[in-house]
Design a protein around this motif. Structure first.
Motif, PDB file in Angstrom:
ATOM      1  N   UNK A   1       9.138  -9.500   4.573  1.00  0.00           N
ATOM      2  CA  UNK A   1       8.002  -9.810   5.459  1.00  0.00           C
ATOM      3  C   UNK A   1       6.740 -10.216   4.708  1.00  0.00           C
ATOM      4  N   UNK A   2       6.727 -10.048   3.384  1.00  0.00           N
ATOM      5  CA  UNK A   2       5.546 -10.389   2.605  1.00  0.00           C
ATOM      6  C   UNK A   2       4.491  -9.299   2.583  1.00  0.00           C
ATOM      7  N   UNK A   3       4.779  -8.166   3.246  1.00  0.00           N
ATOM      8  CA  UNK A   3       3.819  -7.074   3.314  1.00  0.00           C
ATOM      9  C   UNK A   3       3.751  -6.279   2.026  1.00  0.00           C
ATOM     10  N   UNK A   4       2.739  -5.448   1.921  1.00  0.00           N
ATOM     11  CA  UNK A   4       2.517  -4.601   0.757  1.00  0.00           C
ATOM     12  C   UNK A   4       3.526  -3.454   0.733  1.00  0.00           C
ATOM     13  N   UNK A   5       4.088  -3.189  -0.427  1.00  0.00           N
ATOM     14  CA  UNK A   5       4.958  -2.032  -0.608  1.00  0.00           C
ATOM     15  C   UNK A   5       4.114  -0.888  -1.137  1.00  0.00           C
ATOM     16  N   UNK A   6       4.188   0.253  -0.455  1.00  0.00           N
ATOM     17  CA  UNK A   6       3.421   1.432  -0.849  1.00  0.00           C
ATOM     18  C   UNK A   6       4.357   2.628  -0.992  1.00  0.00           C
ATOM     19  N   UNK A   7       3.875   3.661  -1.666  1.00  0.00           N
ATOM     20  CA  UNK A   7       4.666   4.879  -1.839  1.00  0.00           C
ATOM     21  C   UNK A   7       5.087   5.442  -0.491  1.00  0.00           C
ATOM     22  N   UNK A   8       6.385   5.761  -0.365  1.00  0.00           N
ATOM     23  CA  UNK A   8       6.862   6.429   0.839  1.00  0.00           C
ATOM     24  C   UNK A   8       6.621   7.923   0.664  1.00  0.00           C
ATOM     25  N   UNK A   9       6.069   8.582   1.666  1.00  0.00           N
ATOM     26  CA  UNK A   9       5.898  10.035   1.541  1.00  0.00           C
ATOM     27  C   UNK A   9       7.254  10.724   1.525  1.00  0.00           C
TER      28      UNK A   9
END
Length: 74
Positions: A46-54
């Protein structure tokens, strides 16, 4: 509530809900730290930002288990 997908969509490595090292976008596409880094923290779907998964641990994980459907196409 997050689905807590069990694997990296790019390499297939296991990503337990109670362990650090998973990265997600706003659609919950899920990648391991190594793949997220090689993707420059951008979701290839999707081109979105990847962030840490809790993480989810203890009684919360027992009451709300992680997903079991694997997303690695391999």
């Amino acid at each position: 509530m997050l689905e807590m997908r069990p694997d990296c969509e790019r390499c297939g490595s296991d990503l337990p809900a109670n362990a650090h090292g998973a990265f997600i976008c706003s659609f919950e596409c899920t990648f391991c730290a190594e793949c997220a880094d090689s993707l420059d923290e951008r979701c290839p779907n999707c081109g979105g930002e990847l962030t840490d998964r809790p993480t989810r641990t203890g009684e919360r994980l027992k009451a709300n288990p992680a997903g079991t459907k694997r997303y690695f196409p391999g």
